[in-house]
Write a protein that holds these residues in place. Structure first.
Motif, PDB file in Angstrom:
ATOM      1  N   VAL A  14     -17.660  22.175  -7.852  1.00 19.88           N
ATOM      2  CA  VAL A  14     -18.588  21.064  -7.653  1.00 19.88           C
ATOM      3  C   VAL A  14     -19.065  21.166  -6.215  1.00 19.88           C
ATOM      4  O   VAL A  14     -18.276  21.457  -5.311  1.00 19.88           O
ATOM      5  CB  VAL A  14     -17.864  19.717  -7.877  1.00 19.88           C
ATOM      6  N   LEU A  15     -20.369  21.011  -6.011  1.00 21.97           N
ATOM      7  CA  LEU A  15     -20.872  21.011  -4.640  1.00 21.97           C
ATOM      8  C   LEU A  15     -21.882  19.877  -4.550  1.00 21.97           C
ATOM      9  O   LEU A  15     -23.040  20.017  -4.937  1.00 21.97           O
ATOM     10  CB  LEU A  15     -21.511  22.360  -4.302  1.00 21.97           C
ATOM     11  N   THR A  16     -21.395  18.759  -4.058  1.00 22.71           N
ATOM     12  CA  THR A  16     -22.241  17.566  -4.043  1.00 22.71           C
ATOM     13  C   THR A  16     -22.529  17.163  -2.603  1.00 22.71           C
ATOM     14  O   THR A  16     -21.749  17.458  -1.699  1.00 22.71           O
ATOM     15  CB  THR A  16     -21.559  16.426  -4.836  1.00 22.71           C
ATOM     16  N   SER A  17     -23.672  16.531  -2.403  1.00 21.60           N
ATOM     17  CA  SER A  17     -24.090  16.163  -1.048  1.00 21.60           C
ATOM     18  C   SER A  17     -23.035  15.323  -0.350  1.00 21.60           C
ATOM     19  O   SER A  17     -22.477  14.402  -0.935  1.00 21.60           O
ATOM     20  CB  SER A  17     -25.388  15.362  -1.095  1.00 21.60           C
ATOM     21  N   GLY A  18     -22.776  15.651   0.902  1.00 22.75           N
ATOM     22  CA  GLY A  18     -21.809  14.920   1.704  1.00 22.75           C
ATOM     23  C   GLY A  18     -22.478  13.732   2.356  1.00 22.75           C
ATOM     24  O   GLY A  18     -22.999  13.831   3.459  1.00 22.75           O
ATOM     25  N   ASN A  19     -22.479  12.623   1.630  1.00 25.15           N
ATOM     26  CA  ASN A  19     -23.039  11.403   2.207  1.00 25.15           C
ATOM     27  C   ASN A  19     -22.283  10.209   1.660  1.00 25.15           C
ATOM     28  O   ASN A  19     -21.535  10.317   0.707  1.00 25.15           O
ATOM     29  CB  ASN A  19     -24.536  11.279   1.919  1.00 25.15           C
ATOM     30  N   ILE A  20     -22.475   9.076   2.309  1.00 23.41           N
ATOM     31  CA  ILE A  20     -21.837   7.851   1.838  1.00 23.41           C
ATOM     32  C   ILE A  20     -22.915   7.066   1.092  1.00 23.41           C
ATOM     33  O   ILE A  20     -23.949   6.744   1.663  1.00 23.41           O
ATOM     34  CB  ILE A  20     -21.293   7.038   3.039  1.00 23.41           C
ATOM     35  N   SER A  21     -22.676   6.776  -0.152  1.00 21.09           N
ATOM     36  CA  SER A  21     -23.616   6.128  -1.089  1.00 21.09           C
ATOM     37  C   SER A  21     -25.071   6.529  -0.849  1.00 21.09           C
ATOM     38  O   SER A  21     -25.431   7.662  -1.099  1.00 21.09           O
ATOM     39  CB  SER A  21     -23.405   4.621  -1.141  1.00 21.09           C
ATOM     40  N   ASP A  22     -25.927   5.632  -0.362  1.00 23.03           N
ATOM     41  CA  ASP A  22     -27.352   5.970  -0.267  1.00 23.03           C
ATOM     42  C   ASP A  22     -27.768   6.557   1.077  1.00 23.03           C
ATOM     43  O   ASP A  22     -28.946   6.771   1.334  1.00 23.03           O
ATOM     44  CB  ASP A  22     -28.202   4.721  -0.546  1.00 23.03           C
ATOM     45  N   GLU A  23     -26.788   6.806   1.945  1.00 20.26           N
ATOM     46  CA  GLU A  23     -27.148   7.340   3.254  1.00 20.26           C
ATOM     47  C   GLU A  23     -27.609   8.781   3.132  1.00 20.26           C
ATOM     48  O   GLU A  23     -27.284   9.465   2.165  1.00 20.26           O
ATOM     49  CB  GLU A  23     -25.936   7.259   4.195  1.00 20.26           C
ATOM     50  N   PRO A  24     -28.359   9.275   4.127  1.00 18.59           N
ATOM     51  CA  PRO A  24     -28.769  10.677   4.074  1.00 18.59           C
ATOM     52  C   PRO A  24     -27.562  11.604   4.196  1.00 18.59           C
ATOM     53  O   PRO A  24     -26.517  11.201   4.716  1.00 18.59           O
ATOM     54  CB  PRO A  24     -29.675  10.846   5.300  1.00 18.59           C
ATOM     55  N   ILE A  25     -27.726  12.819   3.731  1.00 17.48           N
ATOM     56  CA  ILE A  25     -26.667  13.820   3.817  1.00 17.48           C
ATOM     57  C   ILE A  25     -26.269  14.004   5.296  1.00 17.48           C
ATOM     58  O   ILE A  25     -27.117  14.027   6.181  1.00 17.48           O
ATOM     59  CB  ILE A  25     -27.146  15.131   3.156  1.00 17.48           C
ATOM     60  N   LEU A  26     -24.956  14.089   5.548  1.00 17.24           N
ATOM     61  CA  LEU A  26     -24.467  14.179   6.928  1.00 17.24           C
ATOM     62  C   LEU A  26     -24.773  15.547   7.525  1.00 17.24           C
ATOM     63  O   LEU A  26     -24.701  16.567   6.836  1.00 17.24           O
ATOM     64  CB  LEU A  26     -22.957  13.938   6.966  1.00 17.24           C
TER      65      LEU A  26
END
Ligand code: ZN
Ligand code: ZN
Ligand code: FE
Length: 753
Positions: free
Chosen positions: A322-334
């Motif tokens: 699995v490779l999912t965007s590293g962000n917290i809920s609706d925030e932009p990707i870190l």
């Protein structure tokens, strides 16, 4: 001796094109020059007719993979007084815009070098003129190392030799690096930092193999990874990321592993393997951990695109992560290391990062293939900032985009440059990213903003941003912009039958539109037909909670009698909710009217009990689509007219539910009805107006079942049909439509609406 001048347009800058021209000129014994200009590459060559012929054949066959040639113009020329072939300095540099290349997946030559070159054995930042990061590391133009995130890394002697040697694969490759001089990874685990790369690989793969979670800094931001076959790991990732039902994307080791789990057509294989490396939605044939795709029959798949991905897959036991965007809920990707450490430490068991900055945040792109054509849903890494070339000027115009899946767009000359995926502007951090990215685009592409085009909706944060920017603004109706986006993409400017089908967009009558048949060109539109208005009890809430729309449709169809319908959806309704909503509809309290196609899909998903309460945007329509049984040809009745009514459809669906017809069949019949409505309406409008072009846009055309059938059936009926391919049909594509409408307004000095 013959001499020719050649003007090549397209993506020919920042992709190793000039060294390529140099090599094929020298190989074919030609003398002359090559240089970059605003609008492409200029070449003058001279030599024998036969050698020139071979040059053109090499040009056609061997152009660098990431380049794309739009046009080649050849002129006769006076021979130059020149011996040999030279790359000459770029001519006009003042307000020049050099195409900035998107990021490119690591190439096979570099993967081979990574096993043979002494200073690059398993070195994860290997790259060349044909591959590596571009947009994500560029801060300013011209594209020189000093103006990229490579600036702190001083080239060693070996790298410098390659960089300076015109015959080398790394000639002028700005991010050139090796283990001696380049960036390095480190692994943060329980407050320890591991720096030895071999140890990092062992540790990271060990964590994944034992069911752990690792955050990995990618090309345009941080991602979170775990074994896609490990149920516990996937579920843990899901709950710690607070992501209820939205499917995860999966990176596979190689093409063969994708083929083990998914069906892949020829076009899908090409899309998946392209240097742009998007996430491609494929039909699943074998399941991974159930928490990956959450009951959907498609899977977002991608192949490795960074050297580190290949190195991890060499060691890790699983062939898919699995490779999912590293962000917290609706925030932009870190993108920032320290922020990632503090925000992801509770999700990930370790954080794999590197010491080169990411300047332009860039999430993964997502697309799918229907009717043999790739279509993007999210246009970001690998595509941005490739421009859309237009047959007219859009210079000095900025388009603000919509609100939910925002992208903006800037105009430079005849090029529309669409931003990377920005996201939901209602999130404060995303809005900040939006504002920063607009400033960066204006600076990078030397845009002098004169006109800011935005949506009609006064409360969109993108509208407010445009209003506060301090230049002239133009507000464009949402669905007009949708259709214009598709027209721009296909270079259409005459009047078309525009079909805008989506969730929400403010109409000029103050109602919420979204099931629209518009006679459109850039100058404006006539609303020829639309779906019948229906109340959205609870306003915005009704867009999230599909049961509200289910109730609203049933109430409209049966009056209060609907409460006596013996179907599971009605039985499960809460009595108090029902009476509150009925009152709200009757008294028109917070119950705006909508003609939205998205809300109709919500209603059907709810009434059939497929999805009554979505946990992410468009979950209900997506679940309904995912269920639709193939090879069903039946459909339901509907009401024709200026306002198309689906009340007969809803009643027929209720009857089918009562007769225990399979939900998958009901879904297919409903989809078929939707297709029939559009087909019949377009044919009527076409007969009336003589217009033979239909343009489809709006989020509903991300529905694969719908798009596939509709395109084929329209074409067999003699209607020429156009749909979004290069840019998303959803609200991420709106900005392009706004931009071209703004350009029409500006270039013709006319007024809209
Ligand atoms: Zn390479
Ligand atoms: Zn080096
Ligand atoms: Fe929309």
């Amino acid at each position: 001796m013959t001499s020719k001048k050649i003007h090549i347009k397209g993506l020919v800058q920042g992709v190793g094109f000039r060294p390529f021209i140099y090599r094929i000129a020298v190989k074919n014994y030609l003398s002359g020059t090559v240089d970059n200009r605003n609008d492409g590459v200029f070449i003058q060559i001279q030599g024998s007719k036969n050698d020139i012929k071979n040059f053109f054949s090499d040009l056609e066959k061997e152009a660098p993979p990431a380049s794309s040639i739009d046009s080649v113009e050849v002129f006769e020329a006076e021979p130059l007084e020149i011996i040999g072939f030279e790359i000459v300095k770029s001519k006009n540099t003042s307000n020049e815009i050099t195409d900035v290349s998107p990021d490119i997946a690591v190439c096979n030559d570099c993967l081979a070098d990574m096993k043979t070159q002494a200073n690059r054995i398993n070195y994860p930042f290997i790259n060349c003129t044909n591959c590596g990061p571009r947009f994500t590391i560029i801060k300013d133009l011209p594209y020189d190392r000093e103006k990229t995130c490579m600036q702190p890394f001083i080239m060693c002697k070996d790298c410098n030799n390659e960089y300076s040697n015109i015959l080398d694969r790394r000639f002028h490759a700005q991010p050139v690096a090796c283990s001696v001089c380049g960036p390095k990874y480190s692994l943060i685990k329980e407050n320890c930092e591991i720096e030895d790369f071999h140890e990092i690989l062992c540790e990271t793969t060990e964590i994944i193999d034992t069911g752990g979670i690792v955050a990995i800094k990618g090309m345009g931001g941080f991602f979170i990874a775990c074994d896609a076959k490990n149920k516990e790991a996937v579920n843990r990732l899901r709950s710690s990321k607070e992501r209820e039902n939205k499917p995860f994307a999966v990176m596979f080791k190689n093409y063969e592993s994708v083929a083990e789990y998914c069906n892949i057509s020829e076009e899908e294989a090409k899309f998946l393997q392209s240097w742009r490396r998007p996430i491609v939605l494929l039909e699943t044939k074998k399941s991974l951990a159930s928490g990956v795709s959450m009951g959907f029959k498609t899977l977002g798949t991608m192949l490795p695109y960074m050297p580190v991905h290949y190195l991890l897959f060499e060691k890790v036991k699983t062939n898919c992560i699995v490779l999912t965007s590293g962000n917290i809920s609706d925030e932009p990707i870190l993108i920032d290391n320290s922020e990632a450490i503090s925000k992801l430490k509770n999700i990930a068991d370790a954080i794999l990062l590197y010491n080169r900055e990411i300047y332009n945040r860039n999430d993964d792109s997502v697309g799918f293939v229907i009717n043999k054509k790739p279509r993007l849903i999210r246009r970001s890494r690998g595509f941005v900032p490739n421009p859309i070339n237009l047959p007219f000027s859009v210079d000095g115009i900025i388009a603000s985009g919509a609100e939910l899946v925002n992208c903006f767009c800037v105009g430079k000359g005849n090029q529309a440059i669409i931003s990377q995926h920005i996201g939901d502007l209602k999130n404060a951090a995303t809005l900040e990213f939006y504002s920063e990215a607009i400033n960066r685009f204006n600076k990078l592409f030397r845009v002098k903003p004169e006109l800011f085009v935005c949506d009609l909706h006064p409360d969109y944060l993108s509208t407010r941003f445009a209003q506060n920017f301090g230049i002239e603004i133009l507000q464009v109706q949402h669905h007009h912009a949708h259709i214009a986006s598709c027209m721009a993409e296909h270079k259409i400017s005459d009047k078309v039958i525009g079909l805008a089908m989506d969730g929400t967009g403010l109409g000029i009558d103050g109602n919420i539109w979204g099931g629209e048949f518009l006679l459109t060109d850039f100058s404006g539109f006539e609303r020829e037909r639309h779906f019948e208005y229906i109340a959205m009890p609870g306003g915005d809430k009704a867009a999230k909670q599909a049961w509200r729309m289910g109730l609203s449709y049933l109430y409209k169809a049966y009056g209060k009698e609907f409460l006596n319908l013996d179907i599971p959806f009605v039985r499960n309704l809460n009595e108090k909710d029902c009476s509150l909503l009925i009152q709200a509809i009757d008294k028109k309290i917070n119950s705006p009217l909508t003609s939205s196609a998205g809300r109709l899909f919500d209603a059907v998903a709810a009434i059939t009990n497929v999805c009554t309460n979505g946990t992410f945007h468009a979950e209900a329509p997506m679940r309904l689509e995912s269920l639709a049984k193939e090879n069903i040809t039946e459909n339901y009745p509907y009401g024709k007219g200026k306002e198309i009514s689906f009340i007969p459809t809803i009643k027929a669906i209720v009857n089918d539910i009562k007769s225990n017809v399979e939900t998958s069949v009901i879904s297919a019949k409903f989809h078929n009805t939707f297709v029939k409505v559009i087909l019949e309406t377009i044919i009527e409008i076409s007969a009336k107006t003589g217009i033979k072009k239909a343009v489809l846009s709006g989020g509903s055309f991300q529905n694969r079942y719908l798009l596939q059938k509709l395109e084929n059936m329209l074409e067999t009926s003699g209607i020429q049909v156009f749909s979004n391919e290069k840019i998303p049909a959803n609200d991420a594509g709106i900005a392009l439509g706004q931009l071209v409408i703004g350009a029409f307004f500006k270039n013709n000095n006319c007024k809209l609406h």
